[in-house]
Design a protein around this motif. Structure first.
Motif, mmCIF file in Angstrom:
data_model
loop_
_atom_site.group_PDB
_atom_site.id
_atom_site.type_symbol
_atom_site.label_atom_id
_atom_site.label_comp_id
_atom_site.label_asym_id
_atom_site.label_seq_id
_atom_site.Cartn_x
_atom_site.Cartn_y
_atom_site.Cartn_z
ATOM 1 N N LEU A 188 0.854 -1.175 0.000
ATOM 2 C CA LEU A 188 0.000 0.000 0.000
ATOM 3 C C LEU A 188 0.896 1.234 0.000
ATOM 4 O O LEU A 188 1.806 1.342 0.827
ATOM 5 C CB LEU A 188 -0.917 0.001 1.223
ATOM 6 C CG LEU A 188 -1.907 1.166 1.387
ATOM 7 C CD1 LEU A 188 -3.146 0.698 2.148
ATOM 8 C CD2 LEU A 188 -1.290 2.354 2.121
ATOM 9 N N TYR A 230 -2.795 -0.700 -3.558
ATOM 10 C CA TYR A 230 -3.523 0.513 -3.205
ATOM 11 C C TYR A 230 -2.607 1.727 -3.284
ATOM 12 O O TYR A 230 -1.414 1.659 -2.949
ATOM 13 C CB TYR A 230 -4.089 0.427 -1.781
ATOM 14 C CG TYR A 230 -5.076 -0.692 -1.564
ATOM 15 C CD1 TYR A 230 -6.395 -0.574 -1.997
ATOM 16 C CD2 TYR A 230 -4.684 -1.856 -0.911
ATOM 17 C CE1 TYR A 230 -7.306 -1.600 -1.795
ATOM 18 C CE2 TYR A 230 -5.586 -2.895 -0.705
ATOM 19 C CZ TYR A 230 -6.897 -2.761 -1.145
ATOM 20 O OH TYR A 230 -7.793 -3.781 -0.950
ATOM 21 N N ALA A 235 -3.166 5.575 -1.765
ATOM 22 C CA ALA A 235 -4.025 6.513 -1.042
ATOM 23 C C ALA A 235 -3.530 7.934 -1.270
ATOM 24 O O ALA A 235 -2.323 8.189 -1.284
ATOM 25 C CB ALA A 235 -4.036 6.189 0.446
ATOM 26 N N THR A 253 -5.572 0.466 -6.760
ATOM 27 C CA THR A 253 -6.874 1.053 -6.443
ATOM 28 C C THR A 253 -6.654 2.340 -5.678
ATOM 29 O O THR A 253 -5.828 2.392 -4.753
ATOM 30 C CB THR A 253 -7.702 0.075 -5.590
ATOM 31 O OG1 THR A 253 -8.004 -1.087 -6.374
ATOM 32 C CG2 THR A 253 -8.991 0.720 -5.115
ATOM 33 N N VAL A 261 -7.407 5.056 -3.036
ATOM 34 C CA VAL A 261 -8.084 5.234 -1.750
ATOM 35 C C VAL A 261 -8.252 6.732 -1.530
ATOM 36 O O VAL A 261 -7.266 7.475 -1.437
ATOM 37 C CB VAL A 261 -7.285 4.615 -0.601
ATOM 38 C CG1 VAL A 261 -8.037 4.785 0.725
ATOM 39 C CG2 VAL A 261 -6.985 3.148 -0.870
ATOM 40 N N THR A 262 -9.505 7.184 -1.434
ATOM 41 C CA THR A 262 -9.763 8.610 -1.260
ATOM 42 C C THR A 262 -11.163 8.805 -0.703
ATOM 43 O O THR A 262 -11.883 7.822 -0.443
ATOM 44 C CB THR A 262 -9.599 9.368 -2.596
ATOM 45 O OG1 THR A 262 -9.684 10.770 -2.354
ATOM 46 C CG2 THR A 262 -10.660 8.951 -3.615
ATOM 47 N N LEU A 282 -11.496 2.843 -3.621
ATOM 48 C CA LEU A 282 -11.869 2.383 -2.291
ATOM 49 C C LEU A 282 -12.109 3.651 -1.484
ATOM 50 O O LEU A 282 -11.168 4.401 -1.193
ATOM 51 C CB LEU A 282 -10.759 1.546 -1.655
ATOM 52 C CG LEU A 282 -11.048 0.993 -0.255
ATOM 53 C CD1 LEU A 282 -12.167 -0.043 -0.319
ATOM 54 C CD2 LEU A 282 -9.803 0.376 0.366
ATOM 55 N N VAL A 301 -13.187 6.269 1.511
ATOM 56 C CA VAL A 301 -13.210 6.469 2.955
ATOM 57 C C VAL A 301 -14.507 7.207 3.262
ATOM 58 O O VAL A 301 -14.645 8.402 2.996
ATOM 59 C CB VAL A 301 -11.994 7.292 3.419
ATOM 60 C CG1 VAL A 301 -12.070 7.561 4.915
ATOM 61 C CG2 VAL A 301 -10.698 6.570 3.055
ATOM 62 N N ARG A 344 -11.669 4.415 7.239
ATOM 63 C CA ARG A 344 -11.602 3.172 6.468
ATOM 64 C C ARG A 344 -10.335 2.439 6.873
ATOM 65 O O ARG A 344 -9.271 3.037 7.005
ATOM 66 C CB ARG A 344 -11.566 3.464 4.972
ATOM 67 C CG ARG A 344 -11.599 2.221 4.080
ATOM 68 C CD ARG A 344 -13.017 1.829 3.812
ATOM 69 N NE ARG A 344 -13.170 0.540 3.178
ATOM 70 C CZ ARG A 344 -14.065 0.283 2.235
ATOM 71 N NH1 ARG A 344 -14.851 1.247 1.777
ATOM 72 N NH2 ARG A 344 -14.206 -0.938 1.744
ATOM 73 N N VAL A 397 -7.602 -0.716 6.088
ATOM 74 C CA VAL A 397 -7.036 -1.728 5.199
ATOM 75 C C VAL A 397 -6.199 -2.651 6.063
ATOM 76 O O VAL A 397 -5.291 -2.202 6.773
ATOM 77 C CB VAL A 397 -6.175 -1.094 4.086
ATOM 78 C CG1 VAL A 397 -5.497 -2.186 3.259
ATOM 79 C CG2 VAL A 397 -7.030 -0.199 3.203
ATOM 80 N N PHE A 438 -7.327 4.852 7.593
ATOM 81 C CA PHE A 438 -7.405 6.131 6.897
ATOM 82 C C PHE A 438 -8.503 6.944 7.568
ATOM 83 O O PHE A 438 -9.667 6.517 7.613
ATOM 84 C CB PHE A 438 -7.689 5.930 5.414
ATOM 85 C CG PHE A 438 -6.523 5.307 4.691
ATOM 86 C CD1 PHE A 438 -5.405 6.064 4.360
ATOM 87 C CD2 PHE A 438 -6.533 3.958 4.375
ATOM 88 C CE1 PHE A 438 -4.321 5.482 3.716
ATOM 89 C CE2 PHE A 438 -5.460 3.380 3.725
ATOM 90 C CZ PHE A 438 -4.340 4.140 3.394
#
Length: 509
Positions: A318, A347, A349, A370, A372-373, A403, A405, A410, A412, A421
Motif C-alpha cells: 500500500l 492501493y 491513497a 486502487t 483510496v480517497t 476504495l 473512505v 476506512r 485496510v 485512513f
C-alpha cells in the motif's frame, strides 16, 4: 572562341554565389525571424521606444489582490474561497540586486517573507518565524533574476531585444475578442515565452509558458496585462492577472515605478534578533527511510521535498501519496519494487486533491493500484485519469478503481497489519483530508497538516493548518510516537507538539 577549363566550370557556382548573381532564397526560419522582429519593433515603439526600454536600470513593482491557486483550494470544485497576496519587487538591473517582499494568506497558511539577492549571494528572511536563511549560491545567480523580469512586459521586451536571434513569429490569434500577433523567443533561463501583441494598440496583452497540468495535460500558463498608463515615458500596466489552464489563479492591481532611486539601504532588511539558518540544499538527497518492519518513506524521488509512504502487507504493498508527475511517480514505483520486491502495489491513497499531491497518480493507476480517497475527490481523480498526457497510462489505458473512505474512516488490513485512513476534515487546508494511521506502530503519515523545515531553521509560530491538526489528534486521543510527512522530515510527537501546539503536552503513552 573562349574555352573554359574543367576547373573553371566547377568553380562557376561558387563565383556566382560570391557576386550575388545566384539566388539564396530565405528559409522559413529566416522569414519567421524577420516577421517577429517587425512585430517586436512596432511593440517596442508603442511601449515607449527602444532607448527608453533599454534605459531601464531599476523597477519597483507592487502587486496586490486575490488568489485562487489552481488545484490548491479547499475543495476540488468551485465555488472557491479566495486567498490574499501582496508582493513588492525591487529590481536593480545595473547592480544585479533584487528585493522581493511577499505577504500571503489562504488555505490554512500565512506567509511573510523578504528575499534579497545581490551579487551572487542571498538571504530569505522569514518574518513570522524570525529566521534568516542563506540562499544557495546557485539560486542567487544572475540567471535567477530572469524569472522576475517576466513580471513586467517592458522587461520581457528588453530581453527580446537582447535575444533577437531566437525570435520567431507564431501567427495571428484572438484574445478577448481582439486580434493579436504572437511572437516567441527564448529567455536566458531557457524558458520559451510567447508574447501576445494587440494588433491595434501594439501593446503587450499577455505572455504564455507551456506546462503540464494534472487534469488537462499540456496547457498554457498565462500572465495578462491591462489598463496601461505612462510611467517615465514608458507604458506600464495597472492590471495583472495569472491564469493556468484557462482558470484565473490570481488577479492583482499593479503599481509600477520605472527607474526609482535605489541605494544600498534599499536592499537591507531589519532583522535584529532573527535566528540564522543554513541554506536548504539545492538538491535534497534521494533516500529510503525505514520506519519499521516493511514501512518506508521514499524521499525526494518523485521530486524535491516530495515523499511517498510504502507499507508492506502479506501479499501486497500500500502506498500513500503520489506527488510530482507521472515521470516522478514511475521512479517512486521502481524504488518501491526494489525495496519491497515480489509484491504488487494494490492501493494508492491520496491525502487530498492538491496538484502537488496527485501529480503522479496516473502512474499508480497504470500500475493497477486502487485509489483510496474520499467520495468528494472522485471527480478530480476521474478527470485526471482522462487527461491527455504522454505517459504509461496513455500508452496502456486502464480504468481507475476506488476504495472510498466514508463516514470519516476506512481500514485496510491483512489480519496482521492494519492501516486506518481517517478524514480529519473539514480542515482549513482542504475540506476532505486523509491521514494514514498505523496504530500498532504508533505511526502517522500526513500531507500539508504540518512540515518541519529541511534545515536547522525553527518552524516558527504554528500555522492554522497545524493548530487544527493538533486539536484533532488531542480530541481523537490517537496514540502517536512519530509523524512522517509528504513534505519535510519525520518528527517525533514531542517535536510536533512543541511546534504546532506550544504549551501542550504530547499524547499519553
Amino acid at each position: 572562341m573562349l574555352r573554359l577549363s574543367a576547373l573553371t566550370l566547377a568553380l562557376l557556382p561558387l563565383i556566382a554565389l560570391a557576386d550575388g548573381s545566384a539566388g539564396n532564397p530565405e528559409t522559413l526560419t529566416e522569414r519567421s525571424n524577420a516577421k517577429a522582429r517587425e512585430v517586436l519593433d512596432a511593440t517596442v515603439a508603442a511601449m515607449g521606444g527602444a532607448a527608453a526600454i533599454q534605459g531601464v536600470t531599476s523597477v519597483r513593482l507592487t502587486l496586490e489582490g486575490e488568489t485562487w491557486p489552481r488545484l490548491q483550494m479547499t475543495t476540488p470544485q468551485a465555488p472557491f474561497q479566495s486567498g490574499h497576496s501582496k508582493e513588492t519587487l525591487l529590481l536593480d538591473l545595473s547592480g544585479s540586486r533584487l528585493r522581493l517582499e511577499t505577504a500571503n494568506s489562504g488555505a490554512g497558511f500565512e506567509g511573510h517573507n523578504t528575499v534579497v539577492l545581490k551579487r551572487g549571494e542571498g538571504t530569505n528572511y522569514d518574518h513570522r518565524a524570525r529566521v534568516a536563511t542563506a540562499v544557495p549560491a546557485a539560486q542567487a545567480s544572475q540567471q535567477q533574476f530572469v524569472q522576475y523580469q517576466r513580471r513586467l512586459p517592458n522587461l520581457i521586451l528588453r530581453q527580446a531585444l537582447e535575444r533577437g536571434t531566437s525570435l520567431r513569429y507564431l501567427g495571428e490569434d484572438v484574445l478577448d475578442g481582439a486580434p493579436h500577433e504572437v511572437v516567441t523567443f527564448v529567455m536566458p533561463d531557457t524558458q520559451q515565452v510567447a508574447v501576445y501583441v494587440d494588433a491595434k494598440t501594439r501593446l503587450v496583452s499577455k505572455y504564455e509558458l507551456a506546462f503540464t497540468d494534472p487534469l488537462a495535460g499540456e496547457e498554457a500558463s498565462e500572465v495578462l496585462f491591462g489598463d496601461y498608463v505612462d510611467s517615465g515615458g514608458i507604458k506600464v500596466p495597472k492590471r495583472w492577472e495569472f491564469r493556468q489552464a484557462g482558470e484565473t489563479a490570481s488577479r492583482f492591481a499593479a503599481r509600477v515605478e520605472i527607474n526609482p532611486a535605489v541605494d544600498d539601504a534599499a536592499f537591507e532588511v531589519a532583522a535584529d534578533g532573527y535566528a540564522k539558518a543554513q541554506a536548504v540544499a539545492s538538491e535534497l538527497p534521494q533516500r529510503v527511510e525505514q520506519l519499521g518492519e516493511g514501512i518506508y518513506v521514499i524521499q525526494n524521488v518523485a521530486g524535491q521535498n516530495q515523499n511517498t509512504l510504502a507499507i508492506a502487507f502479506k501479499d501486497f504493498v500500500l502506498a500513500v501519496e503520489a506527488p510530482g508527475s507521472s515521470a516522478g511517480a514511475d521512479r517512486v514505483i521502481q524504488r518501491i519494487k526494489e525495496t519491497l520486491p515480489g509484491k504488487p502495489i494494490r492501493y494508492l491513497a491520496m491525502t487530498h486533491h492538491h496538484g502537488d499531491h496527485i501529480g503522479g497518480l496516473r502512474s499508480f493507476i497504470a500500475e493497477g493500484a486502487t485509489v483510496v480517497t474520499t467520495p468528494g475527490n472522485r471527480a478530480v481523480v476521474e478527470t485526471m485519469a482522462k487527461a491527455p498526457q504522454n505517459d504509461r497510462l496513455a500508452k496502456s489505458p486502464r480504468a481507475q478503481e476506488f476504495l472510498f473512505v466514508e463516514k470519516g474512516r476506512r481500514v485496510v488490513s491483512d489480519g496482521d497489519r492494519s492501516v486506518e485512513f481517517i478524514d480529519v476534515g473539514p480542515h482549513p487546508h482542504a475540506r476532505e483530508m486523509l491521514i494514514a494511521y498505523l496504530p500498532k506502530e504508533r505511526l502517522l503519515f500526513q500531507g500539508d497538516l504540518f512540515a518541519m523545515p529541511n534545515n536547522d531553521a525553527p518552524p516558527g509560530p504554528p500555522q492554522e493548518s497545524s493548530r487544527a491538526f493538533a486539536r484533532f489528534l488531542a480530541e481523537r486521543k490517537l496514540k502517536v510516537d512519530r509523524i512522517a510527512s509528504v513534505h519535510g522530515r519525520t518528527v517525533t510527537i514531542e517535536e510536533f507538539v512543541q511546534a504546532a501546539a506550544p504549551g501542550e503536552k504530547a499524547a499519553s503513552r
